[in-house]
Design an enzyme around this catalytic site. Sequence first.
Site, PDB file in Angstrom:
ATOM      1  N   ARG A   1       1.601   1.236  10.539  1.00  0.00           N
ATOM      2  CA  ARG A   1       1.112   1.490   9.131  1.00  0.00           C
ATOM      3  C   ARG A   1       2.235   1.449   8.302  1.00  0.00           C
ATOM      4  O   ARG A   1       3.149   2.247   8.359  1.00  0.00           O
ATOM      5  CB  ARG A   1       0.212   3.093   9.025  1.00  0.00           C
ATOM      6  CG  ARG A   1      -0.393   3.001   7.763  1.00  0.00           C
ATOM      7  CD  ARG A   1      -1.018   4.453   7.767  1.00  0.00           C
ATOM      8  NE  ARG A   1      -2.001   4.579   8.836  1.00  0.00           N
ATOM      9  CZ  ARG A   1      -3.494   4.094   8.970  1.00  0.00           C
ATOM     10  NH1 ARG A   1      -3.786   3.246   7.890  1.00  0.00           N
ATOM     11  NH2 ARG A   1      -4.056   4.327   9.762  1.00  0.00           N
TER      12      ARG A   1
ATOM     13  N   GLU B   1      -6.889  -0.998  15.387  1.00  0.00           N
ATOM     14  CA  GLU B   1      -7.689  -2.017  14.536  1.00  0.00           C
ATOM     15  C   GLU B   1      -6.815  -3.220  14.333  1.00  0.00           C
ATOM     16  O   GLU B   1      -5.512  -2.838  13.566  1.00  0.00           O
ATOM     17  CB  GLU B   1      -8.151  -1.409  13.185  1.00  0.00           C
ATOM     18  CG  GLU B   1      -8.947  -2.276  12.338  1.00  0.00           C
ATOM     19  CD  GLU B   1      -9.281  -1.396  10.854  1.00  0.00           C
ATOM     20  OE1 GLU B   1      -9.180  -0.299  10.701  1.00  0.00           O
ATOM     21  OE2 GLU B   1      -9.566  -2.592   9.955  1.00  0.00           O
TER      22      GLU B   1
ATOM     23  N   ARG C   1       0.852  -1.057  -0.065  1.00  0.00           N
ATOM     24  CA  ARG C   1       0.155   0.053  -0.017  1.00  0.00           C
ATOM     25  C   ARG C   1       0.745   1.231  -0.183  1.00  0.00           C
ATOM     26  O   ARG C   1       1.768   1.340   0.608  1.00  0.00           O
ATOM     27  CB  ARG C   1      -1.058  -0.051   1.265  1.00  0.00           C
ATOM     28  CG  ARG C   1      -1.787  -1.125   1.284  1.00  0.00           C
ATOM     29  CD  ARG C   1      -2.662  -1.408   2.417  1.00  0.00           C
ATOM     30  NE  ARG C   1      -3.468  -2.403   2.516  1.00  0.00           N
ATOM     31  CZ  ARG C   1      -4.493  -2.712   3.332  1.00  0.00           C
ATOM     32  NH1 ARG C   1      -4.723  -1.800   4.333  1.00  0.00           N
ATOM     33  NH2 ARG C   1      -4.930  -3.994   3.310  1.00  0.00           N
TER      34      ARG C   1
ATOM     35  N   ARG D   1       0.454  -5.658  12.715  1.00  0.00           N
ATOM     36  CA  ARG D   1      -0.662  -5.175  13.814  1.00  0.00           C
ATOM     37  C   ARG D   1      -0.489  -6.253  14.966  1.00  0.00           C
ATOM     38  O   ARG D   1      -0.690  -5.894  16.074  1.00  0.00           O
ATOM     39  CB  ARG D   1      -1.990  -4.888  13.328  1.00  0.00           C
ATOM     40  CG  ARG D   1      -2.292  -3.925  12.453  1.00  0.00           C
ATOM     41  CD  ARG D   1      -2.221  -2.589  12.841  1.00  0.00           C
ATOM     42  NE  ARG D   1      -2.458  -1.552  11.715  1.00  0.00           N
ATOM     43  CZ  ARG D   1      -3.379  -0.925  10.975  1.00  0.00           C
ATOM     44  NH1 ARG D   1      -4.513  -1.346  11.552  1.00  0.00           N
ATOM     45  NH2 ARG D   1      -3.255   0.081  10.327  1.00  0.00           N
TER      46      ARG D   1
ATOM     47  N   SER E   1     -10.943  -6.779  10.167  1.00  0.00           N
ATOM     48  CA  SER E   1     -12.324  -6.405   9.487  1.00  0.00           C
ATOM     49  C   SER E   1     -12.776  -7.082   8.807  1.00  0.00           C
ATOM     50  O   SER E   1     -12.229  -8.055   8.193  1.00  0.00           O
ATOM     51  CB  SER E   1     -11.754  -5.124   8.723  1.00  0.00           C
ATOM     52  OG  SER E   1     -12.734  -4.350   8.267  1.00  0.00           O
TER      53      SER E   1
END
Lengths: 518, 518
Positions: free
Chosen positions: A355, A427, A340, A483, A430
Amino acid sequence: MLTRTCLGGGAAAALSSLSPSIRRCSFLFPSVRQTLLLPFSPRLASYRISPSPRRFSASAAVATEEEHKVAVAVKPPQWKAAIDFKWIRDNKDVVAANITNRNSNANLELVLDLYEKFLNLQKEVERLRAERNAVASKMKGKLEPSVRQALVEEGKNLKEGLVALEEDLVQLSDQLQLEAQCIPNSTHPDVPVGGEESSVARKMVGNPKEFGFDVKDHLQLGKDLDLFDFDAAAEVSGSKFYYLKNEAVLLEMALVNWAIAQVSKRGFTPLITPEIVRSSVVEKCGFQPRGQNTQVYSIQGSDQCLIGTAEIPVGGIHMDSILSESDLPLKYVAYSHCFRTEAGAAGAATRGMYRVHQFSKVEMFVFCRPEDSDSYHEELIAIEEELFSSLGLHFKTLDMATGDLGAPAYRKFDVEAWMPGLGRYGEISSASNCTDYQSRRLGIRFRPTPPEGVQNPKKGKGAGSAPTRFVHTLNATACAVPRMLVCLLENFQQENGSVVIPDVLRPYMGGLDVISPK
Amino acid sequence: MLTRTCLGGGAAAALSSLSPSIRRCSFLFPSVQQTLLLPFSPRLASYRISPSPRRFSASAAVATEEEHKVAAAVKPPQWKAAIDFKWIRDNKDVVAANITNRNSSANLELVLDLYEKFLNLQKEVERLRAERNAVASKMKGKLEPSVRQALVEEGKNLKEGLVALEEDLVQLSDQLQLEAQCIPNSTHPDVPMGGEESSVVRKMVGNPKEFGFDVKDHLQLGKDLDLFDFDAAAEVSGSKFYYLKNEAVLLEMALVNWAIAQVSKRGFTPLITPEIVRSSVVEKCGFQPRGQNTQVYSIQGSDQCLIGTAEIPVGGIHMDSILSESDLPLKYVAYSHCFRTEAGAAGAATRGMYRVHQFSKVEMFVFCRPEDSDSYHEELIAIEEELFSSLGLHFKTLDMATGDLGAPAYRKFDVEAWMPGLGRYGEISSASNCTDYQSRRLGIRFRPTPPEGVQNSKKGKGAGSAPTRFVHTLNATACAVPRMLVCLLENFQQENGSVIIPDVLRPYMGGLDVISPK
């Protein structure tokens, strides 16, 4: 889940909905609302100055000169979603409210306007075809040369007009497609309406751990334990890249192995996916591979991209196919690296591993019948909760509010875990039910099994079989490694600077139970 | 190892030296051999029409007009290798023979010519500087205005000339750098001379397995056992991409885990590396990231590439640093995904998993003192042989001939294993000693420890310490997954269509001992 196409809503901190695209969701030019119902000059001058003005339709008669100037400059879509325009028109108020609730910039009025024009133009084309056929019929008999000549002229004019109108119809259909692609999926009735803060906690597991000492964050722990190297990676690759070192390598491998093992024993088929895919597949999954704020890395000199999540290649594995109902559900657990650009992401909230540009992830994906997707959604979030509980994490599960849903999601459950070093919840996963949003773009249908006893003796293609339906798709994170590393290091640090490995991972690390300073 | 910069030699079937670059290794333009020793018009017109022609050097006096036309169009290198030009000049015959033996396109004559011109121009610049200083000195005393004026004029002309010559010197140095980068590493004296067919077998392990039935190739086995999907990947990503499914996923994970465990217990530090790196790092490792036949995927809109091997990010981890001798050797075992365009590769020899765009690989890498690199090379090939023996493969180890060496390699050992389904030996690994080729580009040095007793009481930067030296680098494949999958499936297939898992991998697959048809 990266930035979704055409979506307004989004939450800054969410792994799943970073930096929502700010691109205006209109593919049209200012003058487009006057979209022609008539061909334009000069190509059709001969038709327009035809001696038979009655051949113009009523609407044509009131066409202004401006309409004739409308440009042809809409870039045709490379692929088409099977959008149910009729449903949108017939449920206009519901769709409009949904667009508002989800902060979408979709332009429903424009879609409806284009759709009506499309229908009218389609009728006009059909009418002209009939007229042309009528003229052709008249010419079959014996005729005076002058009459025949007039019919020839008329037929020629009709044909030219028809060709032009058919081209316009294609263009209008392209415009309609592009605008309608911006309309988000509909929303589960239980989803809370509002921004991210309106999301509702479904479940809370454990409590924040009490430490009798000053906790370190994962960056400090990683440095003290020689687990990663961001500095060398900044030189070699750029900022927000990293090397994992020593036990961090074993920990990543263990997490991936453990996640695949846990999920596959629940009946999910393991996959390792391509990480380079065609950009059309990225789009069909609801992501935006181009544009200034894209999260997607593109390959130079090709139409390929790097995947931001295995959801893309797994969604694509059944692209353009008709499954049989007995094949469903198809459940996959896929391991891939994810890439990303994280354009626009910065700040302390994104410190260290939180991130990054590249990471490993194990992702669950389900193709199922429409009537089953709600229950598979519950199954997916239950698996996530079991996985994170067995690691001993403290976390909460959220039913995400409308403003935080990406365009493909009908409903989304996020898991946020406590990260004591960062001093906040972050987070870690998801789970989304995308219903038929992706399958209408990817072209994934199934043919319902006929009820028992309804045997059809006819043979041949589709003979007697039920019409196909679009499958529903769901995706859910089983394990996003960085994470998890943040959680494990920060939650299981000891006063002496070591980090205890959760029991469930030890078999995957050769029995290693603690990471100690060297 | 992908295509190496500027190299002619290469073997079609080698994992390590695919599709050698056909790019002519000259960065210069046709007229470059007349590289100026003089500034060119119009910038220096004032200098050239100076009233003091004696200030031109002797060589300048014979400069033709053509030389003044030589363009400034050499693109300056983004980085510079620490090339030992003096050594090249003083060992001209050795270097020339090496270039010939290795089918290199390097232009030694041009390098030597540029180097001589560079030295001359450097001298000229120094001479002019001295002259300018002399003029400046003369002006210190009391002078007649006309004399002073003449000196001012002369000083001004000298300064202008100097500025121009200094710019030319930079440019010449750039040209020299680019041409000299094409010269391959020198070659170990024991390396056999000739093309790939001249490579010498060092060792042969096992025998081709006898099968009492018709063997299948890995593609057929993969299809029958539902282990991979090339067809879906062709739609989603392009040809030569694939999904691994079911036990193939477990097998890949097991191979990676096993290889990391085996190598790290021999004292290698585990790493997981970035897979996106700056293209300069790719170049410094001796690969060619641009050009028509590049094996390297580039990221659109950035100077980044995807790695073709973990050798690149691991080589880069100590870029631009001075290590201490006591740190050496630094041994790493790195896991990464690898991405290769495989431009130009086609044909039956590349059927199925043998040559693909994306794969997982575990790579060994060593940074060591120059005097130790030969023995570490032996250690690396010994580790490879142990790994492949313990899997039960039949293979041979080759000392690769000069024509098959990439530019960075001083010596290369390949392992070729028997692949019964393909009916031939295929490369499964490669171990190269790159001596100081990469470290001179990546800027990796070490400072020798002073001998015992030589204590230097002086303090301050570099006081009394020995001069730095370039480290040697070595790289070697521990496990390139797809080639391993080919070997395991084809060698361990059973008459009933199942495939036996080698003993050593079973602990990494939850005890699974056989892959059976579903």
